[in-house]
Design an enzyme around this catalytic site. Structure first.
Site, PDB file in Angstrom:
ATOM      1  N   ARG A 109    -108.645  22.980  57.966  1.00 37.49           N
ATOM      2  CA  ARG A 109    -109.082  21.673  57.431  1.00 37.49           C
ATOM      3  C   ARG A 109    -110.340  21.276  58.207  1.00 37.49           C
ATOM      4  NH1 ARG A 109    -105.737  16.312  55.782  1.00 37.49           N
ATOM      5  NH2 ARG A 109    -105.489  17.654  53.981  1.00 37.49           N
ATOM      6  N   HIS A 136    -110.580  20.462  47.881  1.00 37.36           N
ATOM      7  CA  HIS A 136    -109.194  20.445  48.359  1.00 37.36           C
ATOM      8  C   HIS A 136    -108.368  21.304  47.386  1.00 37.36           C
ATOM      9  CE1 HIS A 136    -105.744  19.361  50.530  1.00 37.36           C
ATOM     10  NE2 HIS A 136    -105.655  18.070  50.292  1.00 37.36           N
ATOM     11  N   GLN A 139    -104.472  21.157  47.055  1.00 40.17           N
ATOM     12  CA  GLN A 139    -104.015  19.944  46.384  1.00 40.17           C
ATOM     13  C   GLN A 139    -104.017  20.168  44.866  1.00 40.17           C
ATOM     14  OE1 GLN A 139    -103.077  16.766  47.860  1.00 40.17           O
ATOM     15  NE2 GLN A 139    -102.295  16.614  45.794  1.00 40.17           N
ATOM     16  N   ASP A 231    -107.509   8.657  44.095  1.00 38.37           N
ATOM     17  CA  ASP A 231    -107.547   9.009  45.521  1.00 38.37           C
ATOM     18  C   ASP A 231    -108.248   7.848  46.226  1.00 38.37           C
ATOM     19  OD1 ASP A 231    -107.613  10.346  47.972  1.00 38.37           O
ATOM     20  OD2 ASP A 231    -109.245  11.720  47.405  1.00 38.37           O
ATOM     21  N   CYS A 270    -103.012  11.916  45.365  1.00 35.71           N
ATOM     22  CA  CYS A 270    -102.805  12.969  46.372  1.00 35.71           C
ATOM     23  C   CYS A 270    -102.209  12.409  47.655  1.00 35.71           C
ATOM     24  CB  CYS A 270    -104.117  13.690  46.647  1.00 35.71           C
ATOM     25  SG  CYS A 270    -105.417  12.576  47.207  1.00 35.71           S
ATOM     26  N   ARG A 298     -96.698  20.291  46.964  1.00 33.62           N
ATOM     27  CA  ARG A 298     -97.621  20.914  47.916  1.00 33.62           C
ATOM     28  C   ARG A 298     -96.918  22.100  48.590  1.00 33.62           C
ATOM     29  NH1 ARG A 298    -101.833  18.188  50.126  1.00 33.62           N
ATOM     30  NH2 ARG A 298    -102.357  20.308  50.779  1.00 33.62           N
TER      31      ARG A 298
HETATM   32  N1   CP Z   1    -102.897  14.993  50.229  1.00 36.39           N
HETATM   33  C1   CP Z   1    -103.139  15.437  51.467  1.00 36.39           C
HETATM   34  O1   CP Z   1    -103.828  16.433  51.680  1.00 36.39           O
HETATM   35  O2   CP Z   1    -102.535  14.712  52.457  1.00 36.39           O
HETATM   36  P1   CP Z   1    -102.757  14.887  54.024  1.00 36.39           P
HETATM   37  O3   CP Z   1    -104.162  14.462  54.324  1.00 36.39           O
HETATM   38  O4   CP Z   1    -101.732  14.028  54.648  1.00 36.39           O
HETATM   39  O5   CP Z   1    -102.564  16.336  54.373  1.00 36.39           O
HETATM   40  N1  NVA Z   2    -110.405  12.530  49.665  1.00 39.35           N
HETATM   41  C1  NVA Z   2    -109.472  12.364  50.758  1.00 39.35           C
HETATM   42  C2  NVA Z   2    -108.268  13.194  50.519  1.00 39.35           C
HETATM   43  C3  NVA Z   2    -107.192  13.103  51.549  1.00 39.35           C
HETATM   44  C4  NVA Z   2    -106.055  14.023  51.257  1.00 39.35           C
HETATM   45  C5  NVA Z   2    -110.145  12.725  52.064  1.00 39.35           C
HETATM   46  O1  NVA Z   2    -110.896  13.708  52.101  1.00 39.35           O
HETATM   47  O2  NVA Z   2    -109.938  12.028  53.043  1.00 39.35           O
END
Ligand code: CP
Ligand code: NVA
Length: 310
Positions: A109, A136, A139, A231, A270, A298
């Site tokens: 990440r 992502h 997701q 989101d 999400c 997920r």
């Molecule tokens: N939806 C999602 O990726 O959640 P987190 O940021 O908690 O992993």
């Molecule tokens: N768009 C958000 C998604 C979190 C799962 C972010 O990148 O923070």
């Protein structure tokens, strides 16, 4: 999964799968979920180790990856942002070459999408994008699995994303148009998806038979739609823009009135959510909300993905 077409491959973008591979992966995830719910516990990857390299916080992604790996018989090692200092304390290519000696698969990440591509370039094991500023993709796998469970076959379904043209929107758009869905996005001017992403989505739409519609009015996007999605307005890393974004997105909310414009639309998010901004708490807990199945999925989607790349 010796015969898996994904074996040894990285998954950095939804574009890394062709539409057959994407549909097969969703089918596999659905089969694994059914077996899991029937109490069947296969452990095909005993002794394998997943490394989680995270530059940003996470609840769902980290946990669902770790649990999925445990279900497969393997274990995980989580490396927090402070520990690795990827790109600061240590060069990204060095990190990739070192951790490849320990892990069988890496889930990363990151901030810039280029970090995950650089990791994959220098790693000798598969790298999975667990969220970057650009995409992502994990997701999107869970999202389509959920749409399929609630609404049936994907081809011909329509989805309206109400909000920022962010990482989640881009991956979801790619996945939708690849599987023959209509992807609509309603965002204020200046907050649409990046132009290079739009070009990639349009190219995928040509191949997959789906379509992309970009509008500014959430009501226009929601009318007659099968799936409503949103989101947060401010993604991780954009905190300095929060005040400006709060103003720009005011009114881009999934509330009951918007849900009622859809065609018995289901609602997805999400998560994490900011209630009262992009969605109301009532809708998230209402009868059209598939949000909690989506969060569970997920784990099932990533179990399938891990089983295939390992
Ligand atoms: N939806 C999602 O990726 O959640 P987190 O940021 O908690 O992993
Ligand atoms: N768009 C958000 C998604 C979190 C799962 C972010 O990148 O923070």
């Amino acid at each position: 999964m010796a015969g898996s077409p994904l074996r040894g491959r990285s998954f950095l973008s939804v574009s890394d799968l062709n539409n057959r591979e994407l549909l097969d992966l969703l089918q596999f995830a659905s089969d694994l979920k059914r077996r899991f719910q029937a109490g069947i516990r296969d452990r095909p990857h005993e002794g394998k180790v997943l490394g989680l390299l995270f530059q940003k916080p996470s609840l769902r992604t980290r946990t669902s990856f770790e649990v999925a790996m445990a279900h497969l018989g393997g274990t995980s090692v989580y490396l927090s942002p402070a520990e690795v200092g990827m790109g600061q304390r240590e060069a990204v290519d060095d990190v990739a070459m070192v951790v490849s000696r320990y892990f069988d698969v890496i889930s990363a990440r990151v901030f810039e999408h280029s970090i995950v591509t650089e990791l994959a370039e220098h790693a000798s094991v598969p790298v999975i994008n667990a969220l970057s500023d650009g995409e992502h993709p994990c997701q999107a796998l869970a999202d389509l699995l959920t749409v399929q469970e609630w609404r049936g076959p994907l081809r011909g379904q329509s989805l309206a994303f109400i909000g920022d043209g962010n990482n989640v929107a881009v991956s979801l758009a790619l996945a939708c148009v690849k599987t023959g869905m209509e992807f609509r996005i309603a965002a204020p001017e200046g907050y649409w998806m990046p132009e290079d992403a739009v070009q990639a989505i349009e190219a995928e739409a040509e191949l997959g038979g789906g379509s992309l519609v970009q509008v500014t009015d959430p009501r226009e996007a929601a009318t007659g739609v099968n799936v409503l999605y949103t989101d947060v307005w401010t993604s991780m890393g954009q905190e300095a823009e929060r005040e400006r974004r709060l103003q720009a997105f005011a009114g881009y909310i999934i509330d009951q009135e918007l849900v009622d414009l859809g065609d018995e639309a289901i609602v997805l998010h999400c998560l994490p959510a900011h209630y009262g901004e992009e969605i109301t708490r009532d809708v998230s807990r209402g009868p059209r909300s598939a949000i909690w199945d989506q969060a569970e999925n997920r784990m099932h989607a990533q179990r399938a993905l891990l089983a295939q790349v390992l």
